[in-house]
Motif scaffolding. Structure first.
Motif, PDB file in Angstrom:
ATOM      1  N   GLU A  94     -12.563   4.541  -5.589  1.00  0.00           N
ATOM      2  CA  GLU A  94     -13.333   3.915  -4.515  1.00  0.00           C
ATOM      3  C   GLU A  94     -14.671   3.369  -5.005  1.00  0.00           C
ATOM      4  OE1 GLU A  94     -12.067   3.224  -1.748  1.00  0.00           O
ATOM      5  OE2 GLU A  94     -10.298   4.508  -1.728  1.00  0.00           O
ATOM      6  N   ASP A 118      -9.133   0.097  -0.069  1.00  0.00           N
ATOM      7  CA  ASP A 118      -9.103   1.474  -0.582  1.00  0.00           C
ATOM      8  C   ASP A 118      -8.104   1.573  -1.730  1.00  0.00           C
ATOM      9  OD1 ASP A 118      -6.422   2.163   0.488  1.00  0.00           O
ATOM     10  OD2 ASP A 118      -7.404   2.094   2.442  1.00  0.00           O
ATOM     11  N   THR A 119      -8.014   2.747  -2.325  1.00  0.00           N
ATOM     12  CA  THR A 119      -7.209   2.938  -3.531  1.00  0.00           C
ATOM     13  C   THR A 119      -5.709   2.955  -3.271  1.00  0.00           C
ATOM     14  OG1 THR A 119      -7.587   5.327  -3.282  1.00  0.00           O
ATOM     15  CG2 THR A 119      -8.988   4.148  -4.846  1.00  0.00           C
ATOM     16  N   CYS A 136       0.835  -1.209   0.000  1.00  0.00           N
ATOM     17  CA  CYS A 136       0.000   0.000   0.000  1.00  0.00           C
ATOM     18  C   CYS A 136       0.871   1.261   0.000  1.00  0.00           C
ATOM     19  CB  CYS A 136      -0.920   0.008   1.209  1.00  0.00           C
ATOM     20  SG  CYS A 136      -2.041  -1.399   1.267  1.00  0.00           S
ATOM     21  N   THR A 155     -11.041   2.420   5.580  1.00  0.00           N
ATOM     22  CA  THR A 155     -10.639   3.139   4.375  1.00  0.00           C
ATOM     23  C   THR A 155      -9.607   4.192   4.739  1.00  0.00           C
ATOM     24  OG1 THR A 155     -12.892   2.891   3.495  1.00  0.00           O
ATOM     25  CG2 THR A 155     -11.430   4.461   2.369  1.00  0.00           C
ATOM     26  N   THR A 156      -8.454   4.154   4.101  1.00  0.00           N
ATOM     27  CA  THR A 156      -7.456   5.209   4.277  1.00  0.00           C
ATOM     28  C   THR A 156      -7.822   6.375   3.363  1.00  0.00           C
ATOM     29  OG1 THR A 156      -5.718   3.613   4.789  1.00  0.00           O
ATOM     30  CG2 THR A 156      -5.018   5.809   4.114  1.00  0.00           C
ATOM     31  N   ILE A 157      -7.888   7.559   3.947  1.00  0.00           N
ATOM     32  CA  ILE A 157      -8.298   8.748   3.195  1.00  0.00           C
ATOM     33  C   ILE A 157      -7.065   9.575   2.823  1.00  0.00           C
ATOM     34  CG2 ILE A 157      -9.668  10.872   3.262  1.00  0.00           C
ATOM     35  CD1 ILE A 157     -11.295   8.275   3.110  1.00  0.00           C
ATOM     36  N   ASN A 213      -8.744  10.275  -2.913  1.00  0.00           N
ATOM     37  CA  ASN A 213     -10.070   9.662  -2.745  1.00  0.00           C
ATOM     38  C   ASN A 213     -10.994  10.418  -1.797  1.00  0.00           C
ATOM     39  OD1 ASN A 213      -8.996   9.064  -0.230  1.00  0.00           O
ATOM     40  ND2 ASN A 213      -9.332   6.848  -0.367  1.00  0.00           N
ATOM     41  N   HIS A 218      -9.979  -4.057   5.115  1.00  0.00           N
ATOM     42  CA  HIS A 218      -9.372  -2.776   4.714  1.00  0.00           C
ATOM     43  C   HIS A 218      -9.291  -2.762   3.194  1.00  0.00           C
ATOM     44  CE1 HIS A 218      -6.565   0.656   6.055  1.00  0.00           C
ATOM     45  NE2 HIS A 218      -6.995   0.885   4.825  1.00  0.00           N
ATOM     46  N   ARG A 225     -15.723  -4.772  -2.342  1.00  0.00           N
ATOM     47  CA  ARG A 225     -16.390  -4.755  -1.031  1.00  0.00           C
ATOM     48  C   ARG A 225     -17.640  -5.631  -1.050  1.00  0.00           C
ATOM     49  NH1 ARG A 225     -14.913   0.861  -1.806  1.00  0.00           N
ATOM     50  NH2 ARG A 225     -13.231   1.411  -0.372  1.00  0.00           N
ATOM     51  N   LEU A 275     -18.860   6.512  -0.820  1.00  0.00           N
ATOM     52  CA  LEU A 275     -18.642   5.388   0.092  1.00  0.00           C
ATOM     53  C   LEU A 275     -19.751   5.284   1.127  1.00  0.00           C
ATOM     54  CD1 LEU A 275     -14.784   5.641   0.707  1.00  0.00           C
ATOM     55  CD2 LEU A 275     -15.997   3.725  -0.338  1.00  0.00           C
ATOM     56  N   PHE A 314     -12.813   5.690   8.756  1.00  0.00           N
ATOM     57  CA  PHE A 314     -12.036   6.479   7.814  1.00  0.00           C
ATOM     58  C   PHE A 314     -10.749   6.910   8.514  1.00  0.00           C
ATOM     59  CE2 PHE A 314     -16.481   7.021   6.565  1.00  0.00           C
ATOM     60  CZ  PHE A 314     -16.411   6.672   5.216  1.00  0.00           C
TER      61      PHE A 314
END
Length: 464
Positions: free
Chosen positions: A171, A160-161, A64, A196-198, A202, A158, A178, A209, A225
């Motif tokens: 997303e 996310d992009t 990641c 989700t990591t922001i 995103n 977990h 998901r 979401l 988040f």
């Protein structure tokens, strides 16, 4: 609180906490000293800790771009089962029954399935609540079923992009993944969470979401988040820290009424924000309308056990509790009637079907700037060889903890250093072992910035 604090940043190294027979009272006293104790504070009243991470591997099958692991994590041996059992016992000794234990890593599903089942069983036997933290890739239906039988309570995916799926560039497209994970757990007695990591790429998709989570609220219990943080091996540059208020505003933009993040606080407000919602007819409504009432209920129900994966049992327990608290029952009835009237059109449209959805935001600290007060008020701890430490501290000094040798019952010392062999030492080991230099490691054991440096040199991996 003044902007300038004499002891604003924790100088490394930060030592694990010392054991205390009264962790709940200690946390309460800490929050009082920091000016964070109030009517709606749950840490130190309901729990001594929000959750404790149990890292059973440093290995991961993703790379990641905002990973909190260190550049040397992939090259560390998995902790022996004997030491994991000892750490589970330590969590119980520290915090007792009902503690939320996050089985994490790396990705814990990379461990042998039988070992993972045993770890979950050990946690459940202590009457603590095990949660599997995973990216979902290897979390098969068969494995999850097996873990449920061992006592697993929650699974947190977990997605996310930052994970770099070429098939899912944003997303919205990741909602396909998901949805696939939701199909995988359908019918299992598990509480489902999504993390989700922001980041800047995103952040504008947060409303999308939230709409997805609302459509699947009958299966999803919690969404979290996590704002990007400049820590770990991630290659994504964190130049301007995202605003938590911006994230909260984007969440609210997807809701039928603004969410109240002050009604039930957990630790330091700069670290965590939490709100409970009602999902009715696909719309997200704020649950905590009355902060005073919420505080009174939570303050008087600290002994009440909530079984997240058994909602009917939890509701029956709450109804029984109300019988012994008639004044609060009357206040809650008035609130419920008012809330039902507010949502009447949606209640009619969906024939009274209601789901709850918990919403969290987490702001982790940069690795080179650990605020003293936030570390002291931390609700998210990690159990290490020498005791619990704040997750932010662990992320900032991860190599110092993952390269600690461990003494086994045989008297030998196990070495985490990975050069293709498992090493044991007869004599007392140093506090922290030297890790294998980056240039001596095969590319397959490099992640994040270290891997990028290797590939930039045009070096191929010929060792796998």
């Amino acid at each position: 609180m003044s902007e300038q604090k004499e002891t604003q940043v924790f100088p490394p190294p930060y030592r694990p906490k010392k054991w205390s027979a009264t962790p709940l009272a200690d946390m309460r006293n800490t929050l009082k000293r920091l000016g964070l104790w109030h009517h709606n504070q749950q840490l130190g009243r309901r729990w001594a800790v929000g959750c404790v991470a149990l890292e059973i591997t440093q290995r991961c099958n993703l790379d990641c771009s905002l990973c909190y692991l260190s550049e040397h994590s992939q090259a560390v041996q998995d902790i022996p089962l004997e030491e994991i059992k000892r750490r589970i016992d330590a969590i119980y000794t520290w915090y007792g029954e009902g503690t939320d234990v996050q089985v994490t890593g790396g990705d814990p599903t990379l461990r042998d399935p039988d070992e993972l089942e045993l770890i979950v069983r050990w946690i459940a036997e202590k009457k603590m609540r095990p949660t599997l933290m995973t990216n979902g890739i290897r979390a098969s239906r068969a494995l999850l079923t097996k873990l449920c039988e061992a006592g697993l309570v929650d699974v947190a995916f977990h997605v996310d992009t930052t994970q770099g799926y070429k098939k899912y560039p944003d997303e919205v497209s990741l909602n396909q993944l998901r949805a696939r994970y939701l199909e995988r757990v359908a019918g299992l007695p598990l509480t489902v969470m999504f993390n989700t990591t922001i980041h800047p790429g995103n952040i504008k998709q947060i409303p999308d979401l939230m709409h997805f989570f609302a459509r699947h609220a009958q299966q999803i219990r919690t969404v979290s988040f996590q704002l990007e943080a400049d820590t770990g091996r991630g290659v994504h540059s964190v130049e301007n820290q995202l605003s938590r208020d911006t994230v909260l505003a984007l969440i609210n933009s997807a809701c039928a009424s603004p969410l109240n993040y002050q009604a039930a606080e957990i630790g330091h407000p700069d670290c965590n924000r939490y709100a409970l919602t009602l999902v009715v007819n696909g719309k997200i409504w704020n649950f905590y309308d009355d902060s005073a009432l919420t505080g009174d209920v939570l303050r008087h129900s600290t002994a009440l056990l909530w079984h997240r994966n058994q909602p009917l049992r939890s509701m029956l327990g709450f109804m029984k509790w109300l019988c012994f608290n008639p004044k609060l029952a009357v206040r809650l009835t008035r609130w419920a009637l008012k809330k039902a009237w507010q949502m009447r059109r949606d209640l009619f449209a969906c024939r009274g079907k209601i789901s709850t959805l918990s919403v969290f935001t987490h702001s982790f600290m940069p690795g080179d700037c650990l605020d003293c007060e936030r570390v002291e008020a931390c609700s998210f701890m990690t159990m290490t060889r020498d005791g619990p430490v704040s997750m932010c501290v662990l992320n900032a000094e991860r190599d110092r903890y993952i390269y600690q040798p461990v003494q086994l019952s045989s008297g030998k010392w196990w070495s985490p250093t990975n050069d293709g062999n498992v090493h044991y030492m007869e004599a007392a080991a140093p506090q922290v072992l030297r890790w294998v230099p980056e240039e001596q490691l095969p590319t397959r054991l490099l992640k994040g910035k270290a891997r990028n440096r290797r590939l930039a040199k045009g070096v191929r991996d010929t060792s796998s």
